[in-house]
Scaffold this motif. Sequence first.
Motif, PDB file in Angstrom:
ATOM      1  N   ASN A  83      48.008  45.621  38.110  1.00  0.00           N
ATOM      2  CA  ASN A  83      49.166  45.333  38.868  1.00  0.00           C
ATOM      3  C   ASN A  83      49.891  46.342  39.668  1.00  0.00           C
ATOM      4  O   ASN A  83      50.592  45.762  40.306  1.00  0.00           O
ATOM      5  N   ASN A  84      49.798  47.404  39.317  1.00  0.00           N
ATOM      6  CA  ASN A  84      50.495  48.282  40.091  1.00  0.00           C
ATOM      7  C   ASN A  84      49.777  49.757  39.773  1.00  0.00           C
ATOM      8  O   ASN A  84      48.670  50.029  39.052  1.00  0.00           O
ATOM      9  N   LEU A  85      50.294  50.869  40.563  1.00  0.00           N
ATOM     10  CA  LEU A  85      49.651  52.185  40.702  1.00  0.00           C
ATOM     11  C   LEU A  85      50.719  53.039  40.211  1.00  0.00           C
ATOM     12  O   LEU A  85      50.342  54.366  40.259  1.00  0.00           O
ATOM     13  N   ASP A  86      51.629  52.688  39.728  1.00  0.00           N
ATOM     14  CA  ASP A  86      52.653  53.569  39.117  1.00  0.00           C
ATOM     15  C   ASP A  86      52.429  53.805  37.624  1.00  0.00           C
ATOM     16  O   ASP A  86      52.476  53.079  36.825  1.00  0.00           O
ATOM     17  N   HIS A  87      52.064  55.166  37.238  1.00  0.00           N
ATOM     18  CA  HIS A  87      51.692  55.181  35.936  1.00  0.00           C
ATOM     19  C   HIS A  87      52.565  55.068  35.005  1.00  0.00           C
ATOM     20  O   HIS A  87      52.467  54.545  33.823  1.00  0.00           O
ATOM     21  N   ASP A  88      54.026  55.446  35.231  1.00  0.00           N
ATOM     22  CA  ASP A  88      55.132  55.290  34.415  1.00  0.00           C
ATOM     23  C   ASP A  88      55.470  53.811  34.214  1.00  0.00           C
ATOM     24  O   ASP A  88      55.741  53.348  33.025  1.00  0.00           O
ATOM     25  N   LEU A  89      55.267  52.944  35.091  1.00  0.00           N
ATOM     26  CA  LEU A  89      55.586  51.686  34.957  1.00  0.00           C
ATOM     27  C   LEU A  89      54.407  51.025  34.001  1.00  0.00           C
ATOM     28  O   LEU A  89      54.606  50.173  33.078  1.00  0.00           O
ATOM     29  N   ALA A  90      53.302  51.432  34.466  1.00  0.00           N
ATOM     30  CA  ALA A  90      51.989  50.798  33.683  1.00  0.00           C
ATOM     31  C   ALA A  90      51.980  51.047  32.140  1.00  0.00           C
ATOM     32  O   ALA A  90      51.733  50.309  31.481  1.00  0.00           O
ATOM     33  N   ARG A  91      52.465  52.264  31.975  1.00  0.00           N
ATOM     34  CA  ARG A  91      52.637  52.976  30.396  1.00  0.00           C
ATOM     35  C   ARG A  91      53.789  52.007  29.770  1.00  0.00           C
ATOM     36  O   ARG A  91      53.381  51.599  28.541  1.00  0.00           O
ATOM     37  N   ARG A  92      54.831  51.673  30.377  1.00  0.00           N
ATOM     38  CA  ARG A  92      55.856  50.805  29.659  1.00  0.00           C
ATOM     39  C   ARG A  92      55.353  49.376  29.795  1.00  0.00           C
ATOM     40  O   ARG A  92      55.787  48.687  28.524  1.00  0.00           O
ATOM     41  N   LEU A  93      54.787  48.892  30.928  1.00  0.00           N
ATOM     42  CA  LEU A  93      54.608  47.280  31.069  1.00  0.00           C
ATOM     43  C   LEU A  93      53.124  47.115  30.012  1.00  0.00           C
ATOM     44  O   LEU A  93      53.101  46.020  29.181  1.00  0.00           O
ATOM     45  N   GLU A  94      52.201  47.986  29.864  1.00  0.00           N
ATOM     46  CA  GLU A  94      50.957  47.774  29.264  1.00  0.00           C
ATOM     47  C   GLU A  94      50.636  48.981  28.450  1.00  0.00           C
ATOM     48  O   GLU A  94      49.658  49.620  28.736  1.00  0.00           O
ATOM     49  N   PRO A  95      51.282  49.043  27.316  1.00  0.00           N
ATOM     50  CA  PRO A  95      51.138  50.151  26.553  1.00  0.00           C
ATOM     51  C   PRO A  95      49.792  50.217  25.876  1.00  0.00           C
ATOM     52  O   PRO A  95      49.293  48.993  25.684  1.00  0.00           O
ATOM     53  N   ARG A  96      48.911  51.229  25.484  1.00  0.00           N
ATOM     54  CA  ARG A  96      47.661  51.230  24.938  1.00  0.00           C
ATOM     55  C   ARG A  96      46.552  50.807  25.834  1.00  0.00           C
ATOM     56  O   ARG A  96      45.210  50.632  25.373  1.00  0.00           O
ATOM     57  N   CYS A  97      46.810  50.461  27.342  1.00  0.00           N
ATOM     58  CA  CYS A  97      45.922  50.141  28.140  1.00  0.00           C
ATOM     59  C   CYS A  97      45.620  51.374  28.949  1.00  0.00           C
ATOM     60  O   CYS A  97      46.484  52.298  29.073  1.00  0.00           O
ATOM     61  N   SER A  98      44.564  51.670  29.845  1.00  0.00           N
ATOM     62  CA  SER A  98      44.226  52.523  30.536  1.00  0.00           C
ATOM     63  C   SER A  98      45.231  52.618  31.607  1.00  0.00           C
ATOM     64  O   SER A  98      45.550  51.590  32.324  1.00  0.00           O
ATOM     65  N   PRO A 100      46.651  53.073  35.433  1.00  0.00           N
ATOM     66  CA  PRO A 100      46.010  52.577  36.721  1.00  0.00           C
ATOM     67  C   PRO A 100      44.837  53.607  37.191  1.00  0.00           C
ATOM     68  O   PRO A 100      43.889  53.181  37.869  1.00  0.00           O
ATOM     69  N   SER A 101      45.031  55.037  37.409  1.00  0.00           N
ATOM     70  CA  SER A 101      43.881  55.738  37.840  1.00  0.00           C
ATOM     71  C   SER A 101      42.722  55.760  37.123  1.00  0.00           C
ATOM     72  O   SER A 101      41.531  55.522  37.675  1.00  0.00           O
ATOM     73  N   ARG A 102      42.611  55.485  35.962  1.00  0.00           N
ATOM     74  CA  ARG A 102      41.546  55.303  35.127  1.00  0.00           C
ATOM     75  C   ARG A 102      40.955  54.031  35.564  1.00  0.00           C
ATOM     76  O   ARG A 102      39.749  53.693  35.389  1.00  0.00           O
ATOM     77  N   ARG A 103      41.532  52.773  35.580  1.00  0.00           N
ATOM     78  CA  ARG A 103      41.012  51.506  35.761  1.00  0.00           C
ATOM     79  C   ARG A 103      40.481  51.563  37.040  1.00  0.00           C
ATOM     80  O   ARG A 103      39.180  51.269  37.284  1.00  0.00           O
ATOM     81  N   LEU A 104      41.020  52.373  38.338  1.00  0.00           N
ATOM     82  CA  LEU A 104      40.144  52.603  39.453  1.00  0.00           C
ATOM     83  C   LEU A 104      39.112  53.332  39.327  1.00  0.00           C
ATOM     84  O   LEU A 104      37.947  52.894  39.767  1.00  0.00           O
ATOM     85  N   GLN A 105      38.943  54.543  38.507  1.00  0.00           N
ATOM     86  CA  GLN A 105      37.792  55.280  38.162  1.00  0.00           C
ATOM     87  C   GLN A 105      36.710  54.262  37.630  1.00  0.00           C
ATOM     88  O   GLN A 105      35.497  54.482  38.012  1.00  0.00           O
ATOM     89  N   ALA A 106      36.969  53.436  36.684  1.00  0.00           N
ATOM     90  CA  ALA A 106      36.012  52.358  35.909  1.00  0.00           C
ATOM     91  C   ALA A 106      35.431  51.676  36.901  1.00  0.00           C
ATOM     92  O   ALA A 106      34.378  51.562  36.964  1.00  0.00           O
ATOM     93  N   MET A 107      36.303  51.138  38.169  1.00  0.00           N
ATOM     94  CA  MET A 107      35.857  50.306  38.963  1.00  0.00           C
ATOM     95  C   MET A 107      34.726  51.142  39.715  1.00  0.00           C
ATOM     96  O   MET A 107      33.714  50.652  40.203  1.00  0.00           O
ATOM     97  N   ARG A 108      35.102  52.195  40.267  1.00  0.00           N
ATOM     98  CA  ARG A 108      33.994  53.275  41.160  1.00  0.00           C
ATOM     99  C   ARG A 108      32.641  53.277  40.116  1.00  0.00           C
ATOM    100  O   ARG A 108      31.783  53.110  40.714  1.00  0.00           O
ATOM    101  N   ARG A 109      33.021  53.678  39.033  1.00  0.00           N
ATOM    102  CA  ARG A 109      31.587  53.945  37.965  1.00  0.00           C
ATOM    103  C   ARG A 109      30.817  52.555  37.894  1.00  0.00           C
ATOM    104  O   ARG A 109      29.625  52.757  38.018  1.00  0.00           O
ATOM    105  N   LEU A 110      31.463  51.474  37.646  1.00  0.00           N
ATOM    106  CA  LEU A 110      30.853  50.056  37.573  1.00  0.00           C
ATOM    107  C   LEU A 110      30.162  50.062  38.865  1.00  0.00           C
ATOM    108  O   LEU A 110      28.945  49.637  38.814  1.00  0.00           O
ATOM    109  N   SER A 111      30.825  50.051  40.134  1.00  0.00           N
ATOM    110  CA  SER A 111      30.239  49.837  41.542  1.00  0.00           C
ATOM    111  C   SER A 111      29.096  50.727  41.665  1.00  0.00           C
ATOM    112  O   SER A 111      27.969  50.283  42.276  1.00  0.00           O
ATOM    113  N   GLU A 112      29.138  51.856  41.229  1.00  0.00           N
ATOM    114  CA  GLU A 112      28.079  52.810  41.751  1.00  0.00           C
ATOM    115  C   GLU A 112      26.766  52.498  40.524  1.00  0.00           C
ATOM    116  O   GLU A 112      25.847  52.786  41.251  1.00  0.00           O
TER     117      GLU A 112
END
Length: 182
Positions: A83-98, A100-112
């Motif tokens: 839901n966002n690309l801000d690492h600090d916001l993501a860490r606060r909002l969804e702790p213990r989740c990957s 945003p940059s890692r989620r995007l990387q996973a999208m790339r690896r899956l797509s490839e």
Amino acid sequence: AERLREELSRPGYRCDVISIGANTDPYQPVERDFKITRGILGVCAEFNQPVGIVTKNAMVERDIDILAPMARKKLVNVFISCNNLDHDLARRLEPRCSAPSRRLQAMRRLSEAGVPVGVIVAPVIPFLTDHQIEPVLEAAWEQGARQAGYILMRLPWEVKDLFKDWLERHYPLKAKHVMSRV
């Protein structure tokens, strides 16, 4: 996995897509040890059972060896929530989740690997993440996501005070504004 195998083996079983991750993320940290999701995917692959996966975690990459052959048979779709690309916001909002940059990387690896991948911009929180919708969609497209969706934040009455406290603690200047829209 064994219960699923039993169900899929029943003579009267009618094949339909199984949704994995609709209520609880199938790639929580404990999955590293227990491999429950991986076992279920293995059974689904064995039975040519179609699945749809929703996750917030890049751990889904671990199962590309199962997902890619399923994708070649058109048996799988993976949606990654971001839901966002801000690492600090993501860490606060969804702790213990990957992050945003890692989620995007996973999208790339899956797509490839040939796995159809999409992004779900969720939850969209007024004045906190809503301005991130377009940047997330653009970034996800660049990483190979070809489907997208969004979910507005729903705030069950039982957890409203918990969310309000979290908001006031982390974003005190935005708290009243966000809550007025929610």
